[in-house]
Design an enzyme around this catalytic site. Structure first.
Site, PDB file in Angstrom:
ATOM      1  N   ALA A 171     -42.512  -3.911  70.172  1.00 12.74           N
ATOM      2  CA  ALA A 171     -41.081  -4.038  69.877  1.00 12.74           C
ATOM      3  C   ALA A 171     -40.409  -2.760  70.382  1.00 12.74           C
ATOM      4  CB  ALA A 171     -40.881  -4.193  68.380  1.00 12.74           C
ATOM      5  N   GLY A 223     -45.844  -5.335  68.804  1.00  8.75           N
ATOM      6  CA  GLY A 223     -45.214  -6.644  68.943  1.00  8.75           C
ATOM      7  C   GLY A 223     -45.664  -7.376  70.206  1.00  8.75           C
ATOM      8  N   GLU A 265     -48.807   0.488  65.367  1.00  6.07           N
ATOM      9  CA  GLU A 265     -47.626   0.767  64.536  1.00  6.07           C
ATOM     10  C   GLU A 265     -47.863   1.878  63.529  1.00  6.07           C
ATOM     11  OE1 GLU A 265     -48.792  -2.280  65.277  1.00  6.07           O
ATOM     12  OE2 GLU A 265     -47.133  -3.673  65.626  1.00  6.07           O
TER      13      GLU A 265
END
Ligand code: CO8
Length: 253
Positions: free
Chosen positions: A64, A105, A128
């Site tokens: 992301a 992501g 992450e």
């Protein structure tokens, strides 16, 4: 006009290429919206039988968009669900063709596809934790189902990357190709699927996905109901007649 994806068709296959070269295809809101719209358009198009989702040689997607997420503070609306889950509503098969980075992501998006083919350059990971967060688009769940608890925990807790060979051994990836052949080989497989009965293909996808959502008994019951209902389609008659008559089936009608 989409700016962050490139779209082509090859025969009955719809090809979507994530295209944000300056950001390793980081999955910002605009890109995800463009992707969702195009997936829905291919899904609604009877001339398309299968979809391939790919990125660049360097990155399927490096996650992301961190720069877009950085200013967000709690409490905040669910900025993930409405943009990221559209792919789960697609009834046609979606194959991810992954070269280079599929991180965060990006790995989650690949795992939302129906299967993953990888280049030998592919690198998968859920990094992450390095950003002070955790996967937010299904990574802890789909990765664990794909590769088991030990490896999923290892990847999610350490942020390390897994290469294509390890990902295939672990069951995340179905096939590996040399990087320069990945797209051509994936398109060949997609074309083969796209020539089959669209109803049977949709049911097959639905049943395999059902295995992740229900008990064995319920899943088998569901599969049987769909299997039996296919005997009401012309494609069952054509497929079985073609076998008996020793000819190729024609599912185009
Ligand atoms: N977001 C935004 N920009 C990125 C991202 C990203 N995820 N990844 C790379 N970029 C940008 C870089 O900032 C850089 O831009 P600039 O030149 O303007 O500085 C450009 O892409 C090229 O990247 P690098 O210079 O870093 O390239 P390298 O080859 O040196 O490194 C790496 C490649 C290792 C992939 C490195 O870019 C990296 O570590 N990227 C971040 C990986 C990451 O942490 N991903 C997880 C993100 S968080 C996430 O995905 C949460 C998902 C939750 C659900 C969805 C919510 C919306």
């Amino acid at each position: 006009m989409a700016e962050m994806i490139q779209v082509e068709t090859q025969g009955r296959v719809g090809l979507i290429r994530l295209y944000r070269p300056q950001a390793l295809n980081a999955l910002c809101d605009q890109l995800m919206e463009e992707l969702g719209s195009q997936l829905a358009a291919f899904d609604a198009d009877p001339a398309i039988g299968a979809i391939v989702l790919t990125g660049s040689e360097k990155a399927f997607a490096a996650g992301a968009d961190i720069k877009e997420m950085q200013p967000r503070t709690y409490p905040l609306e669910d900025f993930i669900g409405k943009r990221w889950e559209s792919i789960l509503r697609i009834r046609k098969p979606v194959i991810a063709a992954v070269a280079g980075f599929a991180l965060g992501g990006g790995c989650e998006l690949a795992m939302m596809c129906d299967t993953i083919f990888a280049a030998d350059t592919a690198k998968f990971g859920q990094p992450e934790i390095n950003l002070g967060v955790i996967p937010g688009a299904g990574g802890t769940q789909r990765l664990t189902r794909a590769v088991g608890k030990a490896k999923a925990m290892d990847l999610v807790l350490t942020a390390r990357m897994m290469d294509a060979a390890e990902a295939e051994r672990a069951g995340l990836v179905s096939r590996i190709f040399p990087a320069d052949q990945l797209l051509a080989e994936t398109l060949k497989v997609a074309e083969r699927i796209a020539a089959l009965s669209p109803v049977a293909v949709g049911f097959a996808k639905d049943c395999v996905n059902r295995a992740f959502e229900t008990t064995l008994t319920e899943g088998v019951r569901y599969e049987r109901a769909l299997f039996l209902s296919l005997f009401g389609t012309p494609h069952q008659r054509e497929g079985m007649a073609a076998f008996v008559e020793k000819r190729k089936p024609d599912f185009s009608a």
